[in-house]
Write a protein that holds these residues in place. Structure first.
Motif, short mmCIF file in Angstrom:
data_model
loop_
_atom_site.label_atom_id
_atom_site.label_comp_id
_atom_site.label_asym_id
_atom_site.label_seq_id
_atom_site.Cartn_x
_atom_site.Cartn_y
_atom_site.Cartn_z
N PHE A 170 0.83 -1.20 0.00
CA PHE A 170 0.00 0.00 0.00
C PHE A 170 0.87 1.26 0.00
O PHE A 170 1.79 1.38 0.81
CB PHE A 170 -0.84 0.07 1.28
CG PHE A 170 -2.07 -0.79 1.32
CD1 PHE A 170 -3.33 -0.21 1.31
CD2 PHE A 170 -1.98 -2.17 1.43
CE1 PHE A 170 -4.48 -0.98 1.38
CE2 PHE A 170 -3.11 -2.96 1.51
CZ PHE A 170 -4.37 -2.37 1.48
N SER A 199 -10.30 1.64 2.91
CA SER A 199 -8.94 1.18 2.65
C SER A 199 -8.31 0.55 3.89
O SER A 199 -7.61 -0.46 3.80
CB SER A 199 -8.07 2.34 2.15
OG SER A 199 -8.48 2.78 0.88
N CYS A 234 3.92 -1.39 3.41
CA CYS A 234 3.71 -0.04 2.88
C CYS A 234 4.96 0.38 2.13
O CYS A 234 6.08 0.00 2.48
CB CYS A 234 3.38 0.96 3.98
SG CYS A 234 4.73 1.35 5.12
#
Length: 207
Positions: free
Chosen positions: A8, A90, A106
């Motif tokens: 992400f 999300s 991430c």
């Protein structure tokens, strides 16, 4: 191609990042447009994201532009008001993936101090299995080196990584290295992609 890890971006994927909106509400659109035309505040922020000290960079820019000094300092002093709100769907998807044991990482352009500050406000920022934060890496997306650094730390092949980001340049750079990618334009499209990949069922992907 199967997916071994989901990556992400954070800004405008998990947390809205709209400095212009903040300044419009504080000083009005006309003054904000004038300030952004006079000073490249996003380039200033790139320095922070590349690892320079958050306060020092912002205050240096304020000192160099005294006619806008108070407004520029807001970028630091009221930063959390720019990095808001969270995008609940999300966050839900992040947690749904992790609940199934799917590695979630991430890869974000974020300063060292600002990321630490954000974690005090958003608990989900501590929930990734791996953290690739540009400020600590010394390079920002879409520089190819940042993706190479992820690959060097990854136990998975590049073509088994699925990466979502709201910026097309960042997606293109990852795709060029063989990553699977999704251009994030909202959480519902991202949920659909995760379902299409067989990572989540419809029931698991819908909050």
């Amino acid at each position: 191609m199967a997916v071994d890890a989901v990556i992400f971006d954070i800004g405008n994927v998990l947390i809205e990042w709209q400095p212009e909106r903040f300044y419009d509400s504080e000083i009005g659109r006309d003054r904000r447009e004038a300030m952004f035309a006079a000073i490249d505040l996003h380039a200033m922020n790139d320095r922070v994201d590349a690892g320079e000290d958050f306060r020092s960079v912002v205050y240096e820019a304020a000192d160099a532009n005294p006619e806008w000094a108070d407004e520029i300092r807001m970028w630091h002093d009221r930063w959390i008001e720019m990095a808001t709100p969270a995008i609940p769907q999300s966050v839900f998807l992040l947690r749904a993936l992790r609940s199934k044991g799917i590695p979630v990482w991430c890869l974000t352009n974020f300063g060292i101090q600002s990321f630490d500050f954000a974690k005090l406000h958003y608990d989900f920022l501590d929930e990734f299995d791996r953290f690739f934060v540009s400020g600590h890496m010394g390079v920002i997306k879409p520089d190819p080196r940042i993706y190479e650094m992820v690959e060097e730390e990854s136990p998975f092949q590049a073509d088994r990584l699925l990466f979502t980001d709201d910026k097309q340049d960042n997606i293109a750079a990852a795709s060029a290295r063989g990553w699977q990618v999704h251009h994030f334009d909202g959480p519902h499209g991202w949920a659909t992609r995760l379902m299409d990949e067989g990572l989540l069922s419809e029931a698991e992907a819908r909050a």
